[in-house]
Design an enzyme around this catalytic site. Structure first.
Site, PDB file in Angstrom:
ATOM      1  CG  ASP A  79      -1.940   1.300   1.105  1.00  0.00           C
ATOM      2  OD1 ASP A  79      -2.729   1.441   0.387  1.00  0.00           O
ATOM      3  OD2 ASP A  79      -1.561   2.146   2.194  1.00  0.00           O
ATOM      4  CD  GLU A 127      -5.246   0.919  -3.726  1.00  0.00           C
ATOM      5  OE1 GLU A 127      -6.429   1.114  -3.226  1.00  0.00           O
ATOM      6  OE2 GLU A 127      -4.222   1.526  -3.206  1.00  0.00           O
ATOM      7  CB  CYS A 182     -13.941  -5.230  11.437  1.00  0.00           C
ATOM      8  SG  CYS A 182     -15.345  -5.921  10.947  1.00  0.00           S
ATOM      9  CG  ASP A 187      -1.470   3.359   5.588  1.00  0.00           C
ATOM     10  OD1 ASP A 187      -2.559   3.801   5.123  1.00  0.00           O
ATOM     11  OD2 ASP A 187      -0.887   4.070   6.160  1.00  0.00           O
TER      12      ASP A 187
HETATM   13 ZN   LIG Z   1     -14.180  -7.862  10.260  1.00  0.00          ZN
END
Ligand SMILES: [Zn+2]
Length: 327
Positions: free
Chosen positions: A113, A197, A269, A279
């Site tokens: 990244d 990416e 999350c 990152d």
């Molecule tokens: Zn998760």
């Protein structure tokens, strides 16, 4: 035309032909006239110059000392003499054997990244800091730009300030180029598959932040270096397309966040409760994506990636250019 080497006009016409070929093939814009004082350069064919040790013989100039010897052996094809602000370079094309390969370490797959805070974050958890010198020079850049803006149009002081600024720009470009070379060499030496990416995935919006825009310029160059070095060392570059949500995806459970503003460095999350570094999470996603897309490309069982990447080796280039600075 009589004052200069016969190559100066000759090669210019050959290069114009190439420029038109590129234009008609849709690879480039319509050729524009070169301006004196901007990107000054001319190319010599091998019958027009001689290299001996740390000297090069250029028509009408004679022997000119070079900063370093030519590092490659083989048939010398041509030399391009160019100017970067106040320095002159001779870029010598040599038809040589394949460059010696550094032993590959085969450390498997890595995701990379690229960023502004760090030059790169690897899925292994390593962080490659940006060159320290760059930050200092960016401060100077701001100062010199302001200083130039205050000078009267057409004055001697303005010309001096302009030259100073141009030299600094060249220095910054060199620092960045050097750190990118170190990064891409390291990556291709260590890993077999490198997940990155797509250049445009970064939402390359016009941005007036200086550091940011200079970082953006680096992405394209990073990709260019990675592609040719990967070919040389037999590594594979797996590019995730621009729709791959590398920073919005949880690398543990796979849930995709709706939004992820650039200012968010750490996030948790909601499904699996893992706290992610922005990152590092993106780098891990790119590594996982690279694994699934290369498996699919090799006819193995893909892990059902929603975004199969284009896995393509870069076109093979055999030219090795050695750049030497005149003393
Ligand atoms: Zn998760």
């Amino acid at each position: 035309m009589l004052e200069v080497s016969k190559n100066a006009p000759q090669m210019a016409i050959i290069q114009l032909g190439q420029a038109f070929r590129n234009f008609f093939a849709g690879r480039a814009k319509y050729p524009t006239f070169r301006r004196k004082g901007v990107d000054d350069r001319f190319t010599l064919t091998n019958d027009q110059f001689q290299v001996a040790g740390r000297r090069i013989r250029i028509p009408n100039l004679g022997w000119v000392p070079m900063r370093e010897e030519l590092r490659f052996s083989g048939k010398i094809v041509s030399a391009t003499v160019s100017r970067q602000v106040d320095r002159w370079f001779a870029s010598i094309t040599v038809d040589t054997e394949d460059p010696p390969r550094h032993a590959a370490e085969h450390q498997g797959t890595v995701g990379v990244d690229l960023g502004v805070l760090n030059l790169a974050t690897l899925s292994t958890g390593e962080r490659v800091p940006g060159p320290k010198a760059l930050r200092r020079e960016l401060g100077r850049l701001r100062r010199l730009s302001r200083s130039l803006a205050r000078k009267r149009m057409g004055s001697k002081n303005r010309a001096k300030a302009k030259n100073k600024l141009a030299r600094l720009h060249a220095r910054i470009a060199n620092i960045r180029q050097d750190s990118l070379h170190q990064l891409t060499s390291d990556l291709t030496r260590r890993f077999d598959v490198i997940g990155i990416e797509d250049l445009n995935a970064r939402g390359m919006v016009r941005n007036h932040r200086l550091a940011r825009s200079i970082a953006d310029m680096g992405f394209r160059e990073f990709r260019r270096q990675l592609d040719y070095k990967a070919v040389r060392r037999g590594a594979l570059v797996a590019v995730a397309d621009r729709f791959f949500p590398s920073s919005k995806l949880c690398s543990v459970c796979g849930v995709v966040q709706e939004e992820m503003p650039l200012s968010v460095r750490l996030w948790t999350c909601p499904r699996c409760n893992t706290t992610h570094d922005r990152d590092l999470n993106a780098a891990i996603n790119l590594a996982q994506h690279a694994v699934s897309s290369t498996a699919a490309a090799c006819g193995g069982e893909g892990s059902g990636s929603r975004h199969p990447a284009a896995v393509k080796p870069a076109p093979l280039k055999q030219e090795v250019g050695a750049k030497a600075t005149f003393a």
